[in-house]
Enzyme design. Sequence first.
Site, mmCIF file in Angstrom:
data_model
loop_
_atom_site.group_PDB
_atom_site.id
_atom_site.type_symbol
_atom_site.label_atom_id
_atom_site.label_comp_id
_atom_site.label_asym_id
_atom_site.label_seq_id
_atom_site.Cartn_x
_atom_site.Cartn_y
_atom_site.Cartn_z
ATOM 1 N N LYS A 1 0.840 -1.195 0.000
ATOM 2 C CA LYS A 1 0.000 0.000 0.000
ATOM 3 C C LYS A 1 0.877 1.247 0.000
ATOM 4 O O LYS A 1 2.063 1.190 0.328
ATOM 5 C CB LYS A 1 -0.952 0.007 1.196
ATOM 6 C CG LYS A 1 -0.286 0.189 2.543
ATOM 7 C CD LYS A 1 -1.330 0.209 3.658
ATOM 8 C CE LYS A 1 -0.712 0.339 5.023
ATOM 9 N NZ LYS A 1 -0.065 1.604 5.304
ATOM 10 N N MET B 1 -2.311 6.092 12.688
ATOM 11 C CA MET B 1 -2.397 6.277 11.239
ATOM 12 C C MET B 1 -3.013 5.036 10.578
ATOM 13 O O MET B 1 -4.198 4.960 10.373
ATOM 14 C CB MET B 1 -1.006 6.576 10.652
ATOM 15 C CG MET B 1 -0.440 7.920 11.070
ATOM 16 S SD MET B 1 -1.364 9.319 10.421
ATOM 17 C CE MET B 1 -1.026 9.182 8.689
ATOM 18 N N CYS B 2 -2.186 4.083 10.260
ATOM 19 C CA CYS B 2 -2.614 2.957 9.437
ATOM 20 C C CYS B 2 -3.536 1.987 10.165
ATOM 21 O O CYS B 2 -4.473 1.464 9.561
ATOM 22 C CB CYS B 2 -1.395 2.244 8.877
ATOM 23 S SG CYS B 2 -0.364 3.386 7.893
ATOM 24 N N VAL B 3 -3.303 1.756 11.446
ATOM 25 C CA VAL B 3 -4.202 0.875 12.200
ATOM 26 C C VAL B 3 -5.576 1.520 12.298
ATOM 27 O O VAL B 3 -6.603 0.881 12.043
ATOM 28 C CB VAL B 3 -3.619 0.549 13.594
ATOM 29 C CG1 VAL B 3 -4.654 -0.150 14.466
ATOM 30 C CG2 VAL B 3 -2.359 -0.298 13.451
ATOM 31 N N THR C 1 -7.291 1.707 8.707
ATOM 32 C CA THR C 1 -7.677 0.384 8.222
ATOM 33 C C THR C 1 -8.833 -0.191 9.024
ATOM 34 O O THR C 1 -9.752 -0.791 8.456
ATOM 35 C CB THR C 1 -6.462 -0.560 8.242
ATOM 36 O OG1 THR C 1 -5.445 -0.001 7.392
ATOM 37 C CG2 THR C 1 -6.827 -1.952 7.768
#
Length: 182
Positions: free
Chosen positions: A86, A118-120, A123
């Site tokens: 990603k 951020m990503c956790v 998502t």
Amino acid sequence: MPETALILIDIQNDYFPGGAWEVDKMETVAANAARLLDHARTAGTLVIHVRHEAGSDSAPFFRPGTPGAQINATVKPRDTEAVVLKHRPNSFHETDLLDMLRDAGVVNVTICGAMTQMCVDATTRAAVDFGFKATVVADACGAKAGSFDGIDVPAEVMQAAFLAPLAMSYAKVVTTKEALDG
């Protein structure tokens, strides 16, 4: 068909001590993620690794083709495990993650990795918006200290500030022990 998938997000070398963008307690986070990974492998749970790569060589971390952008050996993917590449915080954005989960008949996702803020977070919210039931394993997720408008936010406060709203309305937030015992 597996009903549950374990999604390991961005457990990459740049987040570890000595890396380009150290995340607080990343070695502990990775050790807990490795316990979840071992359990998932034994149980036959679908495992999906997510790897972030920056859009350019001038990025501060996860630069394309660098060792820092590689998944850490603690949770090294097996040849049979999917690795999703990603370029944005949301692991679903312009990837085939959604198709992988739907094609496998997944209903529940267990999420761990970095960075929590951020990503956790991105998502997990996207997974729920797509109709999945989400579990976030708090001590298998890592946050980084930050600052905004002259206010410094320590990593442990950042972690709590993002996990609290996820627990409120998006996901079940548990410890590694609870995830493994559950």
